[in-house]
Design an enzyme around this catalytic site. Sequence first.
Site, PDB file in Angstrom:
ATOM      1  N   GLU A   1      -0.926  -3.079   2.008  1.00 32.67           N
ATOM      2  CA  GLU A   1      -0.476  -2.594   0.922  1.00 32.67           C
ATOM      3  C   GLU A   1      -0.100  -3.917  -0.030  1.00 32.67           C
ATOM      4  O   GLU A   1      -0.650  -4.099  -1.121  1.00 32.67           O
ATOM      5  CB  GLU A   1       0.525  -1.603   0.641  1.00 32.67           C
ATOM      6  CG  GLU A   1       0.128  -0.107   0.751  1.00 32.67           C
ATOM      7  CD  GLU A   1      -0.536   0.636  -0.250  1.00 32.67           C
ATOM      8  OE1 GLU A   1      -0.735  -0.212  -1.137  1.00 32.67           O
ATOM      9  OE2 GLU A   1      -0.990   1.738  -0.300  1.00 32.67           O
TER      10      GLU A   1
ATOM     11  N   GLU B   1      -5.703  -7.434  -6.193  1.00 37.87           N
ATOM     12  CA  GLU B   1      -5.715  -6.650  -7.545  1.00 37.87           C
ATOM     13  C   GLU B   1      -5.160  -7.662  -8.364  1.00 37.87           C
ATOM     14  O   GLU B   1      -5.789  -8.089  -9.507  1.00 37.87           O
ATOM     15  CB  GLU B   1      -4.843  -5.408  -7.446  1.00 37.87           C
ATOM     16  CG  GLU B   1      -5.681  -4.370  -6.793  1.00 37.87           C
ATOM     17  CD  GLU B   1      -4.628  -3.016  -6.933  1.00 37.87           C
ATOM     18  OE1 GLU B   1      -3.848  -3.357  -7.412  1.00 37.87           O
ATOM     19  OE2 GLU B   1      -5.458  -2.026  -6.823  1.00 37.87           O
TER      20      GLU B   1
END
Length: 252
Positions: free
Chosen positions: A84, A91
Amino acid sequence: MRPGPVSAVAFPEGQGPAPRRARSVAESFRFATAGLVHALRTQRNLRIHFLLALLVMVLALAVRLSRLELAVLVLTVAVVLVAELVNTAVEAAVDLFSPQLHDLARIAKNVAAGAVMVSAIGAVVVGILLFYQPLMAVLAHPSAVPARHSQSYLTLVGTSLTLLFTWAGKSWLTRPVRLAGGMPSGHSAVAWALATAIYLAGAGPWLSLIGAVLAGLVAESRLEAGLHDVWEVAAGAALGVGVMAGVFLLLG
């Protein structure tokens, strides 16, 4: 229309900003903590995984998984959380260098999200393999109580959870995030957690009183140093007592 090339921030040679490097190990930890806190505050899925990880670890302790099984579970949880975090970093980097829509940017984000999905599926499989037999045994014989954990083991678990919840509290309630100071007081939390463990372990009234006095002195020292106010110290004390008492009650 074909998408244009990926945009990037470029600087003339020798004129770009120098990379900010940690000047010490302590500063490296501060940078890492800031990154983890940012991800927890901004990424809903990471918060969900973090909460599920806490619940799974409590369940693992409740059904008395072996140390080897706990090690496998901790490693599995770490893999999911790391995936994660990497996804969040990917991103952010993609958004920096490709603010416009681009196929390669989409692919990068989708692949990173796919890595998280693979790790999560693997974690579910590991969880089923680890918990199926203990949970079936409890369901088949609800009155069967697993062997008690030792008091030293419970104290270690309670202290670890106290530190974890203290860090979570500082991350959410203290801005900017810092380990020294802030809500709640970590020193007060750990001191009162240990004092509670001494009492619940049946050490006797005198040792319990000594533990409480020492915990009070630790809390008072944080006030004298000006690092905490009364509410932060009191919150730390309540956290330490509550977590340790809960561990002895649920897992003892």
